[in-house]
Design an enzyme around this catalytic site. Structure first.
Site, PDB file in Angstrom:
ATOM      1  N   ASP A   1      17.882  49.964  35.219  1.00 31.98           N
ATOM      2  CA  ASP A   1      18.269  49.675  33.651  1.00 31.98           C
ATOM      3  C   ASP A   1      17.663  48.418  33.557  1.00 31.98           C
ATOM      4  O   ASP A   1      18.310  47.259  33.994  1.00 31.98           O
ATOM      5  CB  ASP A   1      19.449  49.583  33.564  1.00 31.98           C
ATOM      6  CG  ASP A   1      20.035  49.323  31.891  1.00 31.98           C
ATOM      7  OD1 ASP A   1      19.642  48.711  31.386  1.00 31.98           O
ATOM      8  OD2 ASP A   1      20.926  50.154  31.567  1.00 31.98           O
ATOM      9  N   HIS A   2      16.465  48.133  32.800  1.00 29.37           N
ATOM     10  CA  HIS A   2      15.952  47.116  32.873  1.00 29.37           C
ATOM     11  C   HIS A   2      16.497  45.730  32.018  1.00 29.37           C
ATOM     12  O   HIS A   2      16.236  44.861  32.313  1.00 29.37           O
ATOM     13  CB  HIS A   2      14.188  46.972  32.079  1.00 29.37           C
ATOM     14  CG  HIS A   2      14.227  47.373  30.826  1.00 29.37           C
ATOM     15  ND1 HIS A   2      14.443  48.408  30.174  1.00 29.37           N
ATOM     16  CD2 HIS A   2      14.119  46.389  29.746  1.00 29.37           C
ATOM     17  CE1 HIS A   2      14.452  48.353  28.580  1.00 29.37           C
ATOM     18  NE2 HIS A   2      14.065  46.865  28.354  1.00 29.37           N
TER      19      HIS A   2
ATOM     20  N   LYS B   1      17.109  41.287  32.769  1.00 30.28           N
ATOM     21  CA  LYS B   1      16.987  40.048  31.725  1.00 30.28           C
ATOM     22  C   LYS B   1      17.641  38.770  32.088  1.00 30.28           C
ATOM     23  O   LYS B   1      18.580  39.178  32.449  1.00 30.28           O
ATOM     24  CB  LYS B   1      17.233  40.721  30.266  1.00 30.28           C
ATOM     25  CG  LYS B   1      16.052  41.582  29.707  1.00 30.28           C
ATOM     26  CD  LYS B   1      16.519  41.969  28.511  1.00 30.28           C
ATOM     27  CE  LYS B   1      15.610  43.436  27.936  1.00 30.28           C
ATOM     28  NZ  LYS B   1      14.681  42.850  27.292  1.00 30.28           N
TER      29      LYS B   1
ATOM     30  N   GLU C   1      16.025  46.972  16.560  1.00 28.04           N
ATOM     31  CA  GLU C   1      14.617  46.817  16.867  1.00 28.04           C
ATOM     32  C   GLU C   1      13.600  47.148  15.601  1.00 28.04           C
ATOM     33  O   GLU C   1      14.147  47.862  14.825  1.00 28.04           O
ATOM     34  CB  GLU C   1      14.268  48.168  17.884  1.00 28.04           C
ATOM     35  CG  GLU C   1      14.683  47.896  19.275  1.00 28.04           C
ATOM     36  CD  GLU C   1      14.173  48.914  20.136  1.00 28.04           C
ATOM     37  OE1 GLU C   1      12.983  48.781  20.532  1.00 28.04           O
ATOM     38  OE2 GLU C   1      14.905  50.009  20.321  1.00 28.04           O
TER      39      GLU C   1
ATOM     40  N   HIS D   1      21.789  50.422  28.212  1.00 26.04           N
ATOM     41  CA  HIS D   1      21.787  49.024  28.096  1.00 26.04           C
ATOM     42  C   HIS D   1      22.879  48.466  27.335  1.00 26.04           C
ATOM     43  O   HIS D   1      23.482  47.366  28.203  1.00 26.04           O
ATOM     44  CB  HIS D   1      20.749  48.789  27.252  1.00 26.04           C
ATOM     45  CG  HIS D   1      19.354  49.374  27.700  1.00 26.04           C
ATOM     46  ND1 HIS D   1      18.853  49.530  28.695  1.00 26.04           N
ATOM     47  CD2 HIS D   1      18.147  49.951  26.996  1.00 26.04           C
ATOM     48  CE1 HIS D   1      17.667  50.020  28.991  1.00 26.04           C
ATOM     49  NE2 HIS D   1      17.318  50.452  27.799  1.00 26.04           N
TER      50      HIS D   1
HETATM   51  C1  BG6 Z   1      14.140  51.161  26.364  1.00 29.51           C
HETATM   52  C2  BG6 Z   1      14.274  52.314  25.239  1.00 29.51           C
HETATM   53  O1  BG6 Z   1      14.975  51.467  27.421  1.00 29.51           O
HETATM   54  O2  BG6 Z   1      14.481  49.932  25.760  1.00 29.51           O
HETATM   55  C3  BG6 Z   1      13.537  52.096  23.908  1.00 29.51           C
HETATM   56  O3  BG6 Z   1      14.078  53.533  25.668  1.00 29.51           O
HETATM   57  C4  BG6 Z   1      13.918  50.661  23.777  1.00 29.51           C
HETATM   58  O4  BG6 Z   1      13.741  52.971  23.053  1.00 29.51           O
HETATM   59  C5  BG6 Z   1      13.717  49.647  24.801  1.00 29.51           C
HETATM   60  O5  BG6 Z   1      12.850  50.340  22.689  1.00 29.51           O
HETATM   61  C6  BG6 Z   1      14.256  48.244  24.234  1.00 29.51           C
HETATM   62  O6  BG6 Z   1      13.977  47.356  25.211  1.00 29.51           O
HETATM   63  P1  BG6 Z   1      13.645  45.698  25.043  1.00 29.51           P
HETATM   64  O7  BG6 Z   1      13.619  45.140  26.348  1.00 29.51           O
HETATM   65  O8  BG6 Z   1      12.424  45.893  24.138  1.00 29.51           O
HETATM   66  O9  BG6 Z   1      14.781  45.294  24.064  1.00 29.51           O
END
Ligand code: BG6
Length: 455
Positions: free
Chosen positions: A163-164, A168, A202, A226
């Site tokens: 989960d990136h 952060k 977004e 997230h």
């Molecule tokens: C991803 C989603 O995991 O996270 C995307 O699948 C989303 O839909 C993105 O745009 C948002 O990541 P960040 O780091 O740009 O906020």
């Protein structure tokens, strides 16, 4: 050796390769080579040419680019056909680096054939690791089936669910801010916190991801993973140590104690941006939510009764990711009658800028009894590393702290399944203007409680 499945996909060129390059420049890839795997029939040289044009527009320093690219080889493989993995076995066998990390940067319907393919050629060895990009399938049932399947080939210790958001910097900083200070944590409870707001909006729409997104929607794409990760860090109890297991234990407890209102329909808002149904690979009759807002509570001793509001959506006016902790209004007999006295707030801002701010009141300059609200801000002076740099670095080191443990996924799906189910029975999908404001119903969600989103 890092073996990336899905190497010709968007994530590899936009995030993984720049993050690997950054690790390379920090000498963190000295003993690691990369094998990129995709269905396309590239030669390694052609793949490097593709990366030169597709990836390096995103990296700022290209001085060591060519040396770095030499570390990457490409192998074309029918990745959905486990019987066709023999060429991979030959490459791995010929390679001296036996420390293998498989990174599945593919749609999740390919997870099973890839795991089967790896097992078929005998490379699910005890020293191997396997990392999965989100989403970890579609609901509790499919995620459990996938997990059971993966568990036949790899142990939990070998599995890294990505989960990136957790990579952060400011999201990691939530724990340090809360537990490395004496100033804030004593107030982190329902006596002092009025409400918590977590926002991840977004400006981009679904772009070229309609096939995936139309089956996912905001609940599965952002909230199940997230936003729940961020929420758990914002409200968890102190772990008994900063170990991976202790942190995961506390995070899971949070998700387990989440409660949705009994009158669920009045605690959730779904929206869809105008023009979504005309996006490529999206059904023209789609009822997928591209916006979701909800109110829930953590039913535990510390925070019972404190509403937590989440909202996330695509194609909105701006990209904004933040956590706002709003404290109760000053309840003393002093200063509290003035209109301009503000609540204290702590804001963790993740996008578009990263930083932490604390809002408090001071005396208005030149006045004796009037106050004004001011902010004290922390902004890191060093460059913020990309989340994927941290994720990949920790994956190569084998540190599980920033990855998701299965029980967290399981508990998260239980709630999201319930919400998806509610969506099916609650027909309102509020339209909103592409590039505009979220549906007004999301404002009403807070107005019902006498609150508003803090922008
Ligand atoms: C991803 C989603 O995991 O996270 C995307 O699948 C989303 O839909 C993105 O745009 C948002 O990541 P960040 O780091 O740009 O906020």
């Amino acid at each position: 050796m890092l073996v990336i499945f899905g190497a010709t996909g968007d994530l590899t060129k936009r995030k993984l390769v720049p993050a690997l390059f950054s690790l390379y420049r920090q000498n963190a890839l000295e003993h690691t080579s990369v094998l990129a795997i995709g269905r396309k029939d590239f030669r390694s040289g052609e793949f490097r040419t593709y990366l030169r044009s597709e990836s390096f527009g995103y990296a700022d320093d290209t001085s060591k680019q060519e040396d770095f690219l030499e570390k990457i080889d490409y192998l074309g493989l029918p990745i959905n056909d486990p019987a066709g993995y023999e060429p991979l076995r030959e490459v791995l066998q010929a390679h001296s680096d036996k420390n293998i990390v498989f990174y599945l940067s593919t749609p999740s319907d390919l997870f099973e054939p890839i795991i089967l393919g790896i097992a078929q050629i005998g490379y699910n060895t005890a020293s191997a690791r396997v990392a999965f990009e989100k989403p970890f399938w579609l609901d509790l049932e499919s995620a459990t089936a996938l997990n059971t399947f993966v568990a036949k080939a790899f142990s939990e210790e070998q599995i890294f669910r990505i989960d990136h958001y957790v990579g952060k910097e400011t999201i990691q900083n939530i724990l340090a801010f809360r537990f490395a200070n004496t100033l804030f944590e004593p107030l982190w409870n329902n006596h002092y916190i009025d409400n918590i707001q977590i926002t991840a909006t977004e400006s981009l729409g679904v772009e070229n991801r309609g096939t995936y997104y139309d089956h996912s929607g905001a609940l599965r794409d952002m909230i199940q993973n997230h936003l729940f990760q961020v929420l758990s860090l914002a409200v968890m109890e102190p772990p008994h140590a900063l170990t991976s297991a202790a942190i995961h234990d506390e995070k899971v407890k949070v998700i387990r104690s989440l409660r949705l209102g009994t009158d669920l329909a009045s605690h959730v808002v779904f929206g869809q941006y105008e023009g979504y149904k005309q996006e490529s690979w999206v059904s023209t009759t789609s009822d997928t939510e591209t916006f979701a807002a909800l109110r829930l509570e953590v039913h535990n001793w510390r925070l019972k009764g404190v509403p937590i509001y989440l909202r996330t959506g695509k194609a909105l006016a701006e990209k904004k990711t933040k956590v706002v902790i709003e404290f109760r209004k000053n309840a003393s007999i002093l200063y509290n009658e003035q209109d301009n006295i503000d609540r204290n707030r702590i804001i963790f801002e993740i996008a578009p800028h990263e930083g932490i701010s604390v809002g408090f009141n001071v005396k208005e300059h030149g006045e004796t009894k009037k106050t004004r609200a001011v902010w004290s801000e922390f902004i890191e002076s060093k460059e913020w590393p990309e989340a994927y740099e941290r994720i990949l670095g920790d994956l190569l080191l084998g540190d599980h702290t920033l990855f998701t443990r299965w029980d967290m996924i399981e508990e998260s799906w239980k709630i999201v399944d319930h919400l998806v189910n509610c969506k099916e029975h609650c027909p309102i999908l509020f339209p909103y203007e592409k590039g505009g404001r979220w549906p007004q119903a999301a404002d009403e969600l807070l107005a019902m409680d006498g609150r508003e989103w803090y922008e």
